[in-house]
Design a protein around this motif. Structure first.
Motif, short mmCIF file in Angstrom:
data_model
loop_
_atom_site.label_atom_id
_atom_site.label_comp_id
_atom_site.label_asym_id
_atom_site.label_seq_id
_atom_site.Cartn_x
_atom_site.Cartn_y
_atom_site.Cartn_z
N GLU A 140 0.67 7.28 -3.45
CA GLU A 140 1.41 6.78 -2.28
C GLU A 140 1.93 5.37 -2.51
O GLU A 140 3.07 5.06 -2.16
N ALA A 141 1.08 4.52 -3.08
CA ALA A 141 1.50 3.15 -3.31
C ALA A 141 2.71 3.14 -4.25
O ALA A 141 3.70 2.44 -4.00
N ALA A 142 2.64 3.93 -5.30
CA ALA A 142 3.74 3.95 -6.27
C ALA A 142 5.01 4.49 -5.61
O ALA A 142 6.09 3.93 -5.76
N ARG A 143 4.87 5.60 -4.88
CA ARG A 143 6.05 6.18 -4.23
C ARG A 143 6.63 5.21 -3.21
O ARG A 143 7.84 5.10 -3.06
N SER A 144 5.75 4.49 -2.51
CA SER A 144 6.25 3.56 -1.48
C SER A 144 7.05 2.42 -2.11
O SER A 144 7.81 1.74 -1.43
N GLY B 255 -4.13 7.43 -2.86
CA GLY B 255 -3.46 6.17 -2.53
C GLY B 255 -2.63 5.63 -3.68
O GLY B 255 -1.64 4.93 -3.45
N GLN B 256 -3.01 5.93 -4.92
CA GLN B 256 -2.26 5.45 -6.07
C GLN B 256 -0.86 6.06 -6.07
O GLN B 256 0.14 5.38 -6.28
#
Ligand SMILES: Nc1ncnc2c1ncn2[C@@H]1O[C@H](COP(=O)(O)OP(=O)(O)OP(=O)(O)O)[C@@H](O)[C@H]1O
Ligand SMILES: [Mg+2]
Lengths: 215, 245
Positions: free
Chosen positions: A117-121, A114-115
């Motif tokens: 994904e959150a950053a990429r998002s 999730g880390q």
């Protein structure tokens, strides 16, 4: 208190040896960390050939005795006019690099997906995400196993004695053979190693604590 | 009425190996729309959102963001993602950064906004989500509801055109759900375009102007919340609503 006498009388030479041991280990670890990071990234690159290179490196290092590696680096590099010190340091660095690579790979992969994904998002690119989000967390987690590896490296540096580096262990065996009193000097050198290990442990714990403040 | 199309999806398909997760999804979301996506576990709701943010690679179909056809090959997806904010079920705040650092991270490092300006904006966002006193706290010290509000602020900091929410309240203790829904409702009232995967039927009824029901990778029914919840056309929608209500 014969032993204590010997300990006190011999301390100037042992301190010198300890300094060399410390230098060997510290420089080797410093370089080893970069080697480890590099191969850890090869391993998680998802690119077959790069993974294969990393696997081969780790296999070779883990599959052969350190003393053999030190001799290979020693003969290989000194023949290229590289100093004895640097040759041994590089040998130790590449040895430890393999283990450090596995430590980093493990802790990087242990960071919640999730880390990433959150950053990429948020629009962060892969490099930025590793630099700002994944690695800082992975390094924190790596501190304890790295500390272990540092202590192993410290003790392993005694193998440098085999190629004539005048570090702690060599000092002890030289004195031992000169006086035929091996046992006394081995016990003396053990105290120096214990001291170094203690200093390393305290250092690692200190860094660990500083990093943990935020968690 | 001149509302422009914010997100449009045509014939979107996505598979994971043999598993066909999204099947010919067609969907249009206009500016300032709040669309709630409902459906059983495994019906593909998260995958749909993740495709819209290009965290997932689609198999086929077309995605338009703000009228522009976006393709992995021709677009800088990082730039696209700055326009499409995402809020996750499990928050995914950065644990090694304080609340304010979490919010400022992307504006500073992606948009290259000066630090003091990013700080000012981040503080404004914290006020907005009601957490101005938590600026220097690490996420580990926050309740679930507070974490999610920080996550919303973090996404808003990029000034996105659309916000995607993937079950933003599902991981929360019941008493903390309300505060997050209030924040989301305020956002909707400001005119933010939102796609919200949720099981909060109350929120959907009150705030949404569209509901999408998904079943087994397909959009089975689309309509106004009133219609979907009170007179669903499809039997499968009925069955699903009976099971969750
Ligand atoms: N990375 C993946 N690899 C393989 N299968 C996946 C992956 N992600 C999702 N799936 C599968 O795709 C299907 C749809 O998943 P998705 O998460 O989109 O469902 P969902 O509607 O969000 O469900 P939930 O309500 O449980 O969150 C599921 O069967 C899931 O197991
Ligand atoms: Mg989901």
């Amino acid at each position: 208190m014969e032993w204590l006498n010997t300990f006190i009388k011999s301390y100037p030479v042992f301190l010198k040896g300890m300094w060399l041991t410390f230098e060997l280990t510290a420089v080797a670890i410093f370089i080893g960390i970069f080697i480890g990071l590099f191969f850890a990234f090869l391993k998680i690159s998802n690119i077959k050939i790069l993974e294969w290179i990393a696997d081969t490196y780790i296999f070779l290092i883990r599959g052969t005795p350190l003393v053999v590696q030190i001799f290979v680096f020693y003969y290989g590099l000194t023949s290229l006019n590289i100093s004895q010190f640097l040759a041994v340091v590089l040998g130790l660095a590449f040895h430890n690099g393999a283990y450090i690579a596995e430590i980093f790979r493990g802790t990087i992969q242990s960071i919640d997906k999730g880390q990433m994904e959150a950053a990429r998002s948020l629009g962060m690119n892969l490099k930025l995400t590793y630099r700002r989000i994944i690695l800082p967390q992975a390094l924190r987690r790596a501190m304890a196993p790295l500390g272990n590896q540092f202590i192993i490296a410290l003790k392993d540096s005694s193998l440098a004695a085999f190629i004539g580096m005048y570090e702690l262990f060599n000092v002890a065996t030289t004195y031992g053979s000169n006086t035929f009193d091996y046992m006394t000097y081995l016990l003396v050198v053990a105290v120096y190693y214990l001291f170094l290990v203690l200093v390393f442990s305290i250092l690692v714990r200190y860094v660990e604590k500083r990093l943990a403040v935020s968690d | 009425m001149g509302k422009s199309v914010m997100i449009k999806v045509e014939k979107l398909n996505k598979t994971f190996g043999d598993l066909h997760v999204l099947k010919d999804i067609d969907m249009t979301v206009n500016e300032s729309d709040v669309v709630c996506v409902i459906g059983a576990s495994g019906s593909g709701k998260s995958t749909l959102l993740r495709c819209l943010n290009f965290l997932e690679v689609k198999d086929s179909g077309t995605i338009y963001i703000g009228g522009e056809k976006v393709e992995r090959e021709t677009h800088d997806l990082n730039e696209i993602r700055t326009r499409v904010g995402m809020v996750f079920q499990h928050f995914h705040l950065f644990p090694h950064m304080t609340v304010i650092e979490n919010i400022m991270e992307a504006p500073i490092n992606v948009k290259k906004i000066p630090k003091d300006q990013a700080y000012k904006e981040a503080k404004g966002l914290l006020v907005k989500v009601g957490l101005s006193d938590k600026e220097s706290v690490y996420p580990g010290k926050l309740s679930g509801g507070q974490k999610q509000r920080v996550a919303i602020a973090r996404a808003l900091a990029m000034k996105p055109d659309v916000m995607l929410f993937d079950e933003p309240t599902s991981a929360l203790d019941p008493e903390l759900v309300g505060e997050v829904l209030v924040t989301m409702k305020e956002l909707a009232l400001e005119g933010m375009t939102m796609i919200v995967v949720t099981h909060e039927i109350g929120f959907a009824k009150e705030v949404a102007n569209g509901v999408v029901y998904m079943h087994d990778g397909r959009i089975v029914e689309v309509g106004h919340p009133k219609k979907i919840f009170e007179q669903p056309t499809e039997q499968r929608t009925k069955d699903f609503l009976d099971s969750v209500l």
